[in-house]
Design a protein around this motif. Structure first.
Motif, PDB file in Angstrom:
ATOM      1  N   MET A 102      20.154  42.026 -33.144  1.00  0.00           N
ATOM      2  CA  MET A 102      19.288  42.678 -33.764  1.00  0.00           C
ATOM      3  C   MET A 102      18.317  42.422 -32.770  1.00  0.00           C
ATOM      4  O   MET A 102      18.708  40.467 -32.674  1.00  0.00           O
ATOM      5  N   ILE A 103      16.830  42.752 -32.172  1.00  0.00           N
ATOM      6  CA  ILE A 103      15.718  41.729 -31.578  1.00  0.00           C
ATOM      7  C   ILE A 103      14.784  42.736 -32.288  1.00  0.00           C
ATOM      8  O   ILE A 103      14.197  44.208 -32.326  1.00  0.00           O
ATOM      9  N   GLY A 104      13.999  41.591 -32.531  1.00  0.00           N
ATOM     10  CA  GLY A 104      12.446  42.041 -33.608  1.00  0.00           C
ATOM     11  C   GLY A 104      11.693  41.768 -32.752  1.00  0.00           C
ATOM     12  O   GLY A 104      10.848  40.722 -32.252  1.00  0.00           O
ATOM     13  N   VAL A 105      10.550  42.654 -32.802  1.00  0.00           N
ATOM     14  CA  VAL A 105       8.951  41.850 -31.949  1.00  0.00           C
ATOM     15  C   VAL A 105       7.849  42.735 -33.090  1.00  0.00           C
ATOM     16  O   VAL A 105       8.136  43.642 -33.578  1.00  0.00           O
ATOM     17  N   THR A 106       6.808  41.430 -33.504  1.00  0.00           N
ATOM     18  CA  THR A 106       6.085  41.205 -34.475  1.00  0.00           C
ATOM     19  C   THR A 106       4.709  41.657 -33.639  1.00  0.00           C
ATOM     20  O   THR A 106       4.833  40.728 -32.371  1.00  0.00           O
ATOM     21  N   PHE A 125      21.070  46.169 -17.421  1.00  0.00           N
ATOM     22  CA  PHE A 125      22.095  45.542 -17.448  1.00  0.00           C
ATOM     23  C   PHE A 125      23.528  45.657 -18.224  1.00  0.00           C
ATOM     24  O   PHE A 125      23.933  45.643 -18.477  1.00  0.00           O
ATOM     25  N   GLY A 126      23.598  47.237 -17.766  1.00  0.00           N
ATOM     26  CA  GLY A 126      25.165  47.963 -18.401  1.00  0.00           C
ATOM     27  C   GLY A 126      24.595  48.085 -19.782  1.00  0.00           C
ATOM     28  O   GLY A 126      26.075  48.052 -20.483  1.00  0.00           O
ATOM     29  N   LYS A 127      23.609  47.676 -20.753  1.00  0.00           N
ATOM     30  CA  LYS A 127      24.116  47.138 -22.451  1.00  0.00           C
ATOM     31  C   LYS A 127      22.956  48.485 -23.312  1.00  0.00           C
ATOM     32  O   LYS A 127      22.788  48.768 -23.200  1.00  0.00           O
ATOM     33  N   LYS A 128      24.401  49.304 -23.926  1.00  0.00           N
ATOM     34  CA  LYS A 128      24.176  50.455 -24.419  1.00  0.00           C
ATOM     35  C   LYS A 128      22.565  49.409 -25.378  1.00  0.00           C
ATOM     36  O   LYS A 128      23.266  48.717 -27.012  1.00  0.00           O
ATOM     37  N   SER A 129      21.681  50.090 -26.667  1.00  0.00           N
ATOM     38  CA  SER A 129      21.139  49.824 -27.144  1.00  0.00           C
ATOM     39  C   SER A 129      20.544  50.949 -27.547  1.00  0.00           C
ATOM     40  O   SER A 129      19.870  52.364 -27.288  1.00  0.00           O
ATOM     41  N   GLY A 130      20.368  50.447 -29.292  1.00  0.00           N
ATOM     42  CA  GLY A 130      19.067  51.740 -29.707  1.00  0.00           C
ATOM     43  C   GLY A 130      16.929  51.069 -29.829  1.00  0.00           C
ATOM     44  O   GLY A 130      17.487  49.689 -29.609  1.00  0.00           O
ATOM     45  N   GLY A 167      28.057  53.486 -29.550  1.00  0.00           N
ATOM     46  CA  GLY A 167      28.966  52.356 -29.231  1.00  0.00           C
ATOM     47  C   GLY A 167      27.057  51.306 -28.226  1.00  0.00           C
ATOM     48  O   GLY A 167      27.534  50.228 -27.969  1.00  0.00           O
ATOM     49  N   CYS A 168      26.190  51.416 -29.296  1.00  0.00           N
ATOM     50  CA  CYS A 168      25.183  50.401 -28.904  1.00  0.00           C
ATOM     51  C   CYS A 168      25.661  49.003 -29.340  1.00  0.00           C
ATOM     52  O   CYS A 168      26.140  48.757 -30.587  1.00  0.00           O
ATOM     53  N   GLU A 169      25.151  47.839 -28.323  1.00  0.00           N
ATOM     54  CA  GLU A 169      25.902  46.785 -28.871  1.00  0.00           C
ATOM     55  C   GLU A 169      24.313  45.930 -29.416  1.00  0.00           C
ATOM     56  O   GLU A 169      24.571  45.059 -30.106  1.00  0.00           O
ATOM     57  N   TYR A 170      23.275  46.598 -28.910  1.00  0.00           N
ATOM     58  CA  TYR A 170      22.066  45.736 -29.140  1.00  0.00           C
ATOM     59  C   TYR A 170      20.809  46.449 -29.726  1.00  0.00           C
ATOM     60  O   TYR A 170      20.753  48.521 -29.883  1.00  0.00           O
ATOM     61  N   VAL A 171      20.216  45.882 -30.962  1.00  0.00           N
ATOM     62  CA  VAL A 171      19.426  46.759 -31.693  1.00  0.00           C
ATOM     63  C   VAL A 171      17.698  46.169 -31.255  1.00  0.00           C
ATOM     64  O   VAL A 171      17.353  45.080 -30.703  1.00  0.00           O
ATOM     65  N   VAL A 172      16.392  46.867 -30.694  1.00  0.00           N
ATOM     66  CA  VAL A 172      15.198  46.444 -29.890  1.00  0.00           C
ATOM     67  C   VAL A 172      14.424  47.594 -30.584  1.00  0.00           C
ATOM     68  O   VAL A 172      14.005  48.610 -31.370  1.00  0.00           O
ATOM     69  N   MET A 173      13.542  46.565 -32.040  1.00  0.00           N
ATOM     70  CA  MET A 173      12.946  47.464 -32.843  1.00  0.00           C
ATOM     71  C   MET A 173      11.558  46.471 -32.977  1.00  0.00           C
ATOM     72  O   MET A 173      11.203  45.299 -33.110  1.00  0.00           O
ATOM     73  N   LEU A 185      13.536  46.168 -44.845  1.00  0.00           N
ATOM     74  CA  LEU A 185      15.067  45.135 -44.073  1.00  0.00           C
ATOM     75  C   LEU A 185      16.281  44.995 -44.542  1.00  0.00           C
ATOM     76  O   LEU A 185      17.492  44.795 -43.944  1.00  0.00           O
ATOM     77  N   GLY A 186      15.983  44.195 -45.646  1.00  0.00           N
ATOM     78  CA  GLY A 186      16.855  43.915 -46.541  1.00  0.00           C
ATOM     79  C   GLY A 186      17.918  43.261 -45.564  1.00  0.00           C
ATOM     80  O   GLY A 186      17.580  41.999 -44.898  1.00  0.00           O
ATOM     81  N   PRO A 187      19.689  43.135 -45.447  1.00  0.00           N
ATOM     82  CA  PRO A 187      20.005  42.331 -45.145  1.00  0.00           C
ATOM     83  C   PRO A 187      20.087  42.177 -43.484  1.00  0.00           C
ATOM     84  O   PRO A 187      20.548  41.956 -42.833  1.00  0.00           O
ATOM     85  N   CYS A 188      18.770  43.095 -42.671  1.00  0.00           N
ATOM     86  CA  CYS A 188      18.940  42.682 -41.635  1.00  0.00           C
ATOM     87  C   CYS A 188      19.011  41.886 -41.185  1.00  0.00           C
ATOM     88  O   CYS A 188      18.018  41.179 -41.585  1.00  0.00           O
ATOM     89  N   TYR A 189      19.496  41.230 -39.702  1.00  0.00           N
ATOM     90  CA  TYR A 189      18.476  39.237 -39.434  1.00  0.00           C
ATOM     91  C   TYR A 189      19.146  39.516 -37.634  1.00  0.00           C
ATOM     92  O   TYR A 189      20.027  40.472 -37.443  1.00  0.00           O
ATOM     93  N   PHE A 190      18.005  39.082 -37.153  1.00  0.00           N
ATOM     94  CA  PHE A 190      17.644  39.051 -35.910  1.00  0.00           C
ATOM     95  C   PHE A 190      18.327  38.337 -34.737  1.00  0.00           C
ATOM     96  O   PHE A 190      18.101  36.665 -34.733  1.00  0.00           O
ATOM     97  N   ARG A 191      18.521  38.584 -34.046  1.00  0.00           N
ATOM     98  CA  ARG A 191      19.489  37.121 -32.698  1.00  0.00           C
ATOM     99  C   ARG A 191      18.027  36.383 -32.491  1.00  0.00           C
ATOM    100  O   ARG A 191      17.676  35.388 -32.396  1.00  0.00           O
TER     101      ARG A 191
END
Length: 481
Positions: A102-106, A125-130, A167-173, A185-191
């Motif tokens: 997970m990647i978070g942008v604020t 880059f071939g990374k399926k993402s949400g 089959g997503c590997e990343y999530v951009v949020m 967000l609860g237990p969400c944790y971001f790289r």
């Protein structure tokens, strides 16, 4: 799912409560309740879910999570139901956040541009993402409408579950201050957690800029690494105050990632990317110094994730822009129409300054302010528009439950003492028609405030279809007749 599985890992007192079967979980008393549901009582500003608990039991709720004794069978009393609810939702959907990077942008401005460009780069880059954001949600190439920037907990974890299943590997949020403050967000944790900027907005919710700042700061307590805009004074505060490793970017300062030799034009930016080891030419097809910053944020985030700047920059150089962000509406005439989401004083100033670069004719700005939102920014938006445009068309945005003419009265207070000419047209459709009808050669008409939105919200929460691109096309068609 059994009750004990639903509360797995949570500190709850289940004494005297059997491990019953749970058929669903909700905090919304308006939803269709199935027999065996778990109902979570959450106290909001206008409604307290505790008042609906007894009725929910009558409608079939098997267990009630609450913060005080309600005298109900199978009630589970916890300290903070709002905080617990997203954890229950995560458990219900099988903890999907654990299987995603997970990647978070604020920030106030730039979140949509950064997240959209980032997702496109990952896809290249071939990374399926949400993607979870203001304009829309995306699961790979599948696009869905969205009601709010950061979804409510049940919707969020259901969406993350579908991303995992797809089959997503990343999530951009895009992570909003309200979403953080309301503990969605609860237990969400971001790289990676990234910060773009902080300017006046949402003070109707947070009350002050300091509260707004502190709400966004919460993101950096739930991520491994921060990427911070060094040009923003609030960003520099974060650097001093947060406890995680941080990388910085800047359009002028020698940060970890910075820009040199910047060229601004009405159709985009060019600059040299520097990171102390290499220099690369960047061409990003979105105008304004703020888009130098946005594109630097994308490069910095990708670098932290392990992708080489050379490859990231190659993708940025090929991008065509983002819907509703300095978007040129094709009209085939001798003037230009640009659609942008700018709805804060800073955003209005930035987009108008960006468009002025290379403008051969007048820059005309059509804008309004949303009802039931921060009223203090209304005259400030007018001042920003007057200082950076040649002509103003003051109109409505989403008036909601406020009188649109009274909103415009507030806006016009900011034009006192200004010499910029303007016209007042309350109906936004008529205002756009007027702008198109009265456009002169080389004019640039900036439709500010709606951007990607294809609706307008009127009194009583009534939402009507309103796509400014279609309105412009209708106006042009009328000119033929």
């Amino acid at each position: 799912m059994k009750l004990y599985e639903l509360v797995n890992g949570l500190q709850v007192d289940l004494q005297g409560i059997e491990n019953i079967e749970i058929s669903g979980v909700t905090s919304d008393n308006r939803t269709a309740i199935k027999q065996g549901f778990a109902f979570v009582c959450i106290k909001g500003k206008s409604f307290d879910g505790h008042s609906a608990a007894e009725d929910m039991v009558k409608r079939g709720a098997a267990v009630v999570f609450c913060e005080r004794d309600l005298g109900l069978k199978n009630q589970i009393i916890v300290k903070d139901t709002r905080e617990m609810y997203p954890y229950l939702c995560s458990n219900w959907f099988g903890n999907p956040e654990r299987r995603l990077k997970m990647i978070g942008v604020t920030g106030t401005n730039g979140k949509t541009t950064v997240t959209t460009a980032l997702k496109k780069t990952l896809a290249a880059f071939g990374k399926k993402s949400g993607l979870i954001g203001t304009c829309q949600n995306e699961i790979g190439d599948e696009v869905e409408p969205t009601a709010r920037t950061t979804p409510e907990p049940y919707d969020l974890f259901e969406l993350l579950r579908r991303m995992v299943d797809a089959g997503c590997e990343y999530v951009v949020m895009e992570v909003s201050s309200q979403g953080l403050e309301q503990k969605r967000l609860g237990p969400c944790y971001f790289r990676v957690g990234a910060f773009t900027n902080l300017t006046q907005d949402h003070l109707d919710v947070h009350g002050s800029m300091e509260n707004y700042y502190q709400a966004k700061k919460l993101l950096f307590s739930i991520c491994d690494m921060a990427v911070i805009n060094f040009d923003d004074p609030y960003g520099r505060r974060y650097i001093e105050e947060i406890a995680i490793p941080t990388k910085t970017f800047s359009d002028s300062e020698p940060a970890d990632f910075y820009a040199e030799d910047i060229t601004l034009a009405s159709n985009g930016v060019k600059y040299v990317f520097c990171d102390g080891k290499q220099k690369r030419n960047v061409t990003f097809a979105m105008p304004g110094l703020f888009n130098v910053s946005n594109s630097l944020a994308v490069i910095a985030i990708c670098k932290v994730l392990g992708f080489e700047p050379k490859a990231v920059i190659a993708q940025l150089n090929s991008m065509k822009g983002v819907r509703g962000r300095a978007e040129i509406v094709p009209i085939g005439r001798d003037f230009t129409v640009i659609c942008d989401y700018a709805h804060t004083p800073d955003a209005i100033e930035n987009v108008l300054k960006a468009i002025r670069h290379g403008a051969q004719g007048k820059v005309k700005c059509l804008f309004g302010c949303g009802g039931n939102r921060d009223a203090k920014k209304r005259p400030l938006m007018a001042q920003a528009a007057a200082d950076n445009a040649d002509f103003l068309i003051v109109t409505s945005d989403n008036p909601r439950n406020e009188d649109p003419d009274l909103i415009i009265d507030d806006i016009l207070k900011g034009l006192e003492g200004k010499n910029t000419p303007y016209i007042r047209i309350t109906d936004r459709r008529k205002a756009i028609y007027w702008a198109v009808k009265n456009a002169e050669k080389d004019d640039i008409i900036v439709l500010a405030g709606k951007g990607h939105e294809d609706y307008q919200i009127l009194a009583g929460g009534v939402k009507i279809h309103f796509d400014e691109r279609e309105v412009v096309a209708d106006a042009l068609e009328q000119l033929k007749n």
